[in-house]
Enzyme design. Structure first.
Site, mmCIF file in Angstrom:
data_model
loop_
_atom_site.group_PDB
_atom_site.id
_atom_site.type_symbol
_atom_site.label_atom_id
_atom_site.label_comp_id
_atom_site.label_asym_id
_atom_site.label_seq_id
_atom_site.Cartn_x
_atom_site.Cartn_y
_atom_site.Cartn_z
ATOM 1 N N ASN A 1 44.963 49.429 42.240
ATOM 2 C CA ASN A 1 44.626 50.853 42.234
ATOM 3 C C ASN A 1 45.615 51.548 43.172
ATOM 4 O OD1 ASN A 1 43.569 53.392 42.475
ATOM 5 N ND2 ASN A 1 41.675 52.758 43.509
ATOM 6 N N LYS B 1 46.024 54.602 43.743
ATOM 7 C CA LYS B 1 45.518 55.862 44.311
ATOM 8 C C LYS B 1 46.581 56.957 44.144
ATOM 9 C CE LYS B 1 42.453 53.102 47.102
ATOM 10 N NZ LYS B 1 41.646 52.926 48.290
ATOM 11 N N HIS C 1 35.018 55.359 41.549
ATOM 12 C CA HIS C 1 35.541 54.847 42.815
ATOM 13 C C HIS C 1 34.880 55.609 43.966
ATOM 14 C CE1 HIS C 1 38.265 53.931 46.102
ATOM 15 N NE2 HIS C 1 38.646 52.882 45.406
ATOM 16 N N GLU D 1 36.021 56.860 46.550
ATOM 17 C CA GLU D 1 36.752 58.070 46.965
ATOM 18 C C GLU D 1 36.427 59.244 46.045
ATOM 19 O OE1 GLU D 1 40.586 56.209 47.086
ATOM 20 O OE2 GLU D 1 39.932 55.047 48.831
ATOM 21 N N GLU E 1 33.041 47.259 45.928
ATOM 22 C CA GLU E 1 33.947 47.679 46.996
ATOM 23 C C GLU E 1 33.148 48.281 48.152
ATOM 24 O OE1 GLU E 1 38.211 48.458 45.396
ATOM 25 O OE2 GLU E 1 37.070 50.301 45.287
ATOM 26 N N GLY F 1 40.732 50.012 52.933
ATOM 27 C CA GLY F 1 41.814 50.569 53.748
ATOM 28 C C GLY F 1 41.646 50.334 55.243
ATOM 29 N N SER G 1 40.569 45.798 51.284
ATOM 30 C CA SER G 1 41.493 45.051 52.152
ATOM 31 C C SER G 1 41.815 43.647 51.629
ATOM 32 C CB SER G 1 40.947 44.991 53.587
ATOM 33 O OG SER G 1 40.844 46.309 54.122
HETATM 34 P P1 13P Z 1 42.474 48.674 49.946
HETATM 35 O O1 13P Z 1 42.886 47.416 49.216
HETATM 36 O O2 13P Z 1 43.630 49.488 50.409
HETATM 37 O O3 13P Z 1 41.475 48.372 51.012
HETATM 38 O O4 13P Z 1 41.722 49.609 48.862
HETATM 39 C C1 13P Z 1 40.723 49.071 48.081
HETATM 40 C C2 13P Z 1 40.386 50.025 47.008
HETATM 41 O O5 13P Z 1 39.818 51.080 47.251
HETATM 42 C C3 13P Z 1 40.775 49.673 45.641
HETATM 43 O O6 13P Z 1 40.168 50.502 44.709
#
Ligand code: 13P
Length: 252
Positions: free
Chosen positions: A9, A11, A97, A99, A169, A175, A215
């Site tokens: 992903n 982003k 997601h 976010e 997740e 992150g 992560s």
């Molecule tokens: P990270 O791998 O940067 O922690 O992000 C995970 C994520 O949100 C994937 O959709």
């Protein structure tokens, strides 16, 4: 046997020319590694260029979008429809997601509409769920995740449910560099499988793929993947460098 699926992903990162370079680099490192289904999920505006590259080079790489509206067209300023994605041979769509839930007000009901629309248009939804740190500390992980999964899959038929990929997740792991332990990831992915079993039967639950995200790196992927209920990963930061993402895809 569930085929592992590792999805990147990206982003809100990568301009179209950077996206093409990244996918080329990933493919160089993973070509022939067919034990795992690899998927890249670039921003919408990169999709045409990445789609063309994948098609012309005959790459066995899935192409995912990071969101999608449920309607085919209409007065929805700023949205992208399933028909538009279909034109570019998109195969997967990330839905719900954290976010998007956190910053763009997505609800479980909206997620459910999008999952249904994605299936109706032949996409594989990657439906996300996961608890906040506060919810985990309050002992609410199970109730939060169970509710998100039940709502997201509400009124699907069994064949639809079979093709959904569920991504667990935990928000506190995204992150932060603090991935869940393999045991914790496995426990929640197991709970999700039980939800699917209760609502759609054990055969579907055994077929559904459940990813862990948060992560994930080349260093922790093998242990995560060694667990019974973890069938892949949804990778953020570590999906933006070809060698690092390839290291995750080639975990075994
Ligand atoms: P990270 O791998 O940067 O922690 O992000 C995970 C994520 O949100 C994937 O959709």
């Amino acid at each position: 046997m569930r085929k592992p699926v590792i999805a990147g992903n990206w982003k809100m990162n990568m301009l179209p020319e950077e996206a093409v370079t990244l996918v080329r680099g990933i493919w160089q490192e993973i070509e022939g590694h067919d034990k795992v289904e690899a998927v890249v999920c670039p921003p919408f505006v990169d999709i045409p260029a990445v789609s063309e590259l994948i098609r012309n080079a005959g790459m066995a790489v899935g192409l995912g979008a990071q969101n999608m509206h449920w309607e085919e067209s209409g007065a929805y300023t700023g949205e992208v429809s399933p028909l538009m994605l279909k034109k570019f041979e998109v195969t997967h769509v990330i839905i719900g997601h954290s976010e998007r839930r956190q910053f763009f007000g997505e609800t479980d009901q909206g997620v459910n509409r999008k999952v249904k629309a994605a299936l109706a248009h032949g996409f594989i939804p990657i439906m996300c769920c996961g608890e906040t740190l506060k919810q985990r500390e309050a002992g609410e992980t199970e109730s939060v995740v169970v509710n998100q999964v039940k709502c997201g899959l509400f009124e699907l038929d069994t064949e639809g449910a079979r093709s959904v990929i569920i991504a667990y997740e935990p928000i506190w792991a995204i992150g932060t560099g603090k991935a869940a332990t393999a045991d914790d990831a496995d426990e929640v992915c197991g709970i999700i499988r039980e939800v699917v079993s209760r609502d759609f039967g054990d055969e579907i639950a055994q077929a559904v793929r459940i990813q862990y995200g948060g992560s994930v790196t080349p260093d922790n992927i093998s242990e995560l993947m060694s667990r019974e209920n973890v069938d892949g990963a949804l990778v953020g930061g570590a999906s933006l460098k070809p060698d690092v993402f390839a290291g995750i895809v080639r975990y075994s």
